[in-house]
Motif scaffolding. Structure first.
Motif, PDB file in Angstrom:
ATOM      1  N   THR A   1      40.418  48.172  34.473  1.00 24.20           N
ATOM      2  CA  THR A   1      40.094  46.384  34.473  1.00 24.20           C
ATOM      3  C   THR A   1      40.029  45.934  33.624  1.00 24.20           C
ATOM      4  O   THR A   1      40.943  44.188  33.411  1.00 24.20           O
ATOM      5  CB  THR A   1      38.135  46.393  34.579  1.00 24.20           C
ATOM      6  OG1 THR A   1      37.322  47.119  35.833  1.00 24.20           O
ATOM      7  CG2 THR A   1      37.280  45.248  34.601  1.00 24.20           C
ATOM      8  N   CYS A   2      39.878  46.326  31.562  1.00 23.92           N
ATOM      9  CA  CYS A   2      40.311  45.566  30.535  1.00 23.92           C
ATOM     10  C   CYS A   2      41.992  45.476  30.616  1.00 23.92           C
ATOM     11  O   CYS A   2      42.481  44.686  30.139  1.00 23.92           O
ATOM     12  CB  CYS A   2      39.508  46.547  29.323  1.00 23.92           C
ATOM     13  SG  CYS A   2      38.278  46.403  29.381  1.00 23.92           S
TER      14      CYS A   2
ATOM     15  N   ARG B   1      43.641  45.419  33.216  1.00 23.13           N
ATOM     16  CA  ARG B   1      44.306  44.063  34.133  1.00 23.13           C
ATOM     17  C   ARG B   1      43.868  42.907  33.768  1.00 23.13           C
ATOM     18  O   ARG B   1      45.205  41.723  34.098  1.00 23.13           O
ATOM     19  CB  ARG B   1      43.529  44.525  35.394  1.00 23.13           C
ATOM     20  CG  ARG B   1      43.368  43.454  36.362  1.00 23.13           C
ATOM     21  CD  ARG B   1      42.910  43.159  37.983  1.00 23.13           C
ATOM     22  NE  ARG B   1      41.599  43.779  37.136  1.00 23.13           N
ATOM     23  CZ  ARG B   1      40.922  44.598  38.705  1.00 23.13           C
ATOM     24  NH1 ARG B   1      41.533  45.379  39.913  1.00 23.13           N
ATOM     25  NH2 ARG B   1      40.023  45.332  38.178  1.00 23.13           N
ATOM     26  N   GLN B   2      42.902  42.976  32.566  1.00 25.11           N
ATOM     27  CA  GLN B   2      42.740  41.021  31.839  1.00 25.11           C
ATOM     28  C   GLN B   2      43.675  41.079  30.306  1.00 25.11           C
ATOM     29  O   GLN B   2      43.619  40.118  29.914  1.00 25.11           O
ATOM     30  CB  GLN B   2      41.578  41.158  31.455  1.00 25.11           C
ATOM     31  CG  GLN B   2      40.395  41.480  32.473  1.00 25.11           C
ATOM     32  CD  GLN B   2      38.822  41.074  32.611  1.00 25.11           C
ATOM     33  OE1 GLN B   2      38.480  42.061  31.206  1.00 25.11           O
ATOM     34  NE2 GLN B   2      38.134  41.323  33.297  1.00 25.11           N
TER      35      GLN B   2
END
Length: 69
Positions: free
Chosen positions: A63-64, A66-67
């Motif tokens: 998730t991180c 991708r951000q």
């Protein structure tokens, strides 16, 4: 044999997380997470976290990542 497959998946994903986080840090786009006193920003920290709490840290890393772009 049945215990070797999950162990191989664990170690393979930890190795990938370390290599990917290292490459992103060298490019200037590190993967970063912070919540309270917990800070994950270095490749070794991500890999160690993934090794200890794989079921939590690997999805958090993805998730991180991708951000971070």
């Amino acid at each position: 044999m049945t215990t070797l497959i999950p162990l191989a998946v664990l170690l393979g994903s930890v190795g990938w997380v370390y290599q990917d986080a290292s490459a992103r840090a060298r490019r200037g786009t590190p993967v970063y997470f912070s919540a309270g006193w917990i800070e994950l920003s270095k490749a070794a920290t991500w890999a160690l976290g993934c090794l200890c709490l794989w079921i939590v840290i690997l999805p958090l890393y993805l998730t991180c990542r991708r951000q971070a772009g």
